[in-house]
Write an enzyme that holds these catalytic residues in place. Structure first.
Site, PDB file in Angstrom:
ATOM      1  CB  VAL A 182       3.292   1.946  -1.646  1.00 46.11           C
ATOM      2  CG1 VAL A 182       3.572   1.396  -0.254  1.00 46.11           C
ATOM      3  CG2 VAL A 182       3.477   0.846  -2.692  1.00 46.11           C
ATOM      4  CB  CYS A 183       2.540   7.141  -0.279  1.00 44.07           C
ATOM      5  SG  CYS A 183       4.256   7.032  -0.846  1.00 44.07           S
TER       6      CYS A 183
END
Length: 189
Positions: A46-47
């Protein structure tokens, strides 16, 4: 206890930015708006989507006088490796702060008790070093840079127009309202 309207605590670290290692400290925050964008770890799923989304509005944030600092508990060396190997992260122009010892994460009361990693949190800091906005999402929920940009504009508007507030979904150029006391909010309903 909320950190809203509190002064940031001092820190100093090394960051990776634009192909170089640079020193960054809380002193660099004075006199301008700043976003501190915490994320759990480099080389995750996700980052990079969040950081790339933030890069997409970075030029507009810069035009508003806002600097961006991303922070994870990784070192500046790991940030460099990620920047050099990820197509999404390779586009980042803002500083990626190393926080191996956890000083920055702990200063912002943003450490996960079970792992020591940083929570997925965003802090907007005004030119006086005062935290004006905080958002924290759960591990699997990425943030939206466009919504962050709207909130930055609202916070800047309120600072520049004492006595006014921005209602829900306020967009730049729309009507604001006069600031009222706490009890008045209930009375207006």
């Amino acid at each position: 206890m909320s950190l809203i309207n509190t002064q940031i605590k001092p820190f100093a670290t090394t960051a990776y930015r634009s192909g170089a290692f640079v020193d960054v400290s809380s002193d660099d925050f004075q006199g301008k708006w700043n976003i501190v964008f915490f994320y759990p770890a480099d080389f995750t799923f996700v980052c990079p989507t969040e950081l790339a989304d933030l890069q997409g509005i970075y030029a507009e944030l810069q035009s508003l006088g806002v600097e961006v600092y991303s922070v994870s508990r990784d070192s500046h060396f790991v940030h460099k490796a990620w920047h050099e190997t990820s197509p999404e992260i390779g586009t980042l122009e803002f500083a990626m702060l190393g926080d191996v010892n956890g000083v920055i994460t702990n200063n912002f009361d943003n450490a996960r008790p079970d792992s020591g990693l940083a929570d997925r949190s965003t802090y907007l800091i005004d030119p006086d070093g005062i935290i004006q906005y905080i958002e924290t999402t759960p591990e699997g929920v990425g943030r939206n840079a466009t919504e962050l940009l709207r909130k930055v504009k609202a916070a800047q508007y309120v600072r520049n127009h004492p006595g006014e507030v921005c209602p829900a979904k306020w967009e730049e150029g729309e009507e604001t309202a006069p600031k009222i006391g706490r009890a008045s909010c209930r009375e207006r309903v």
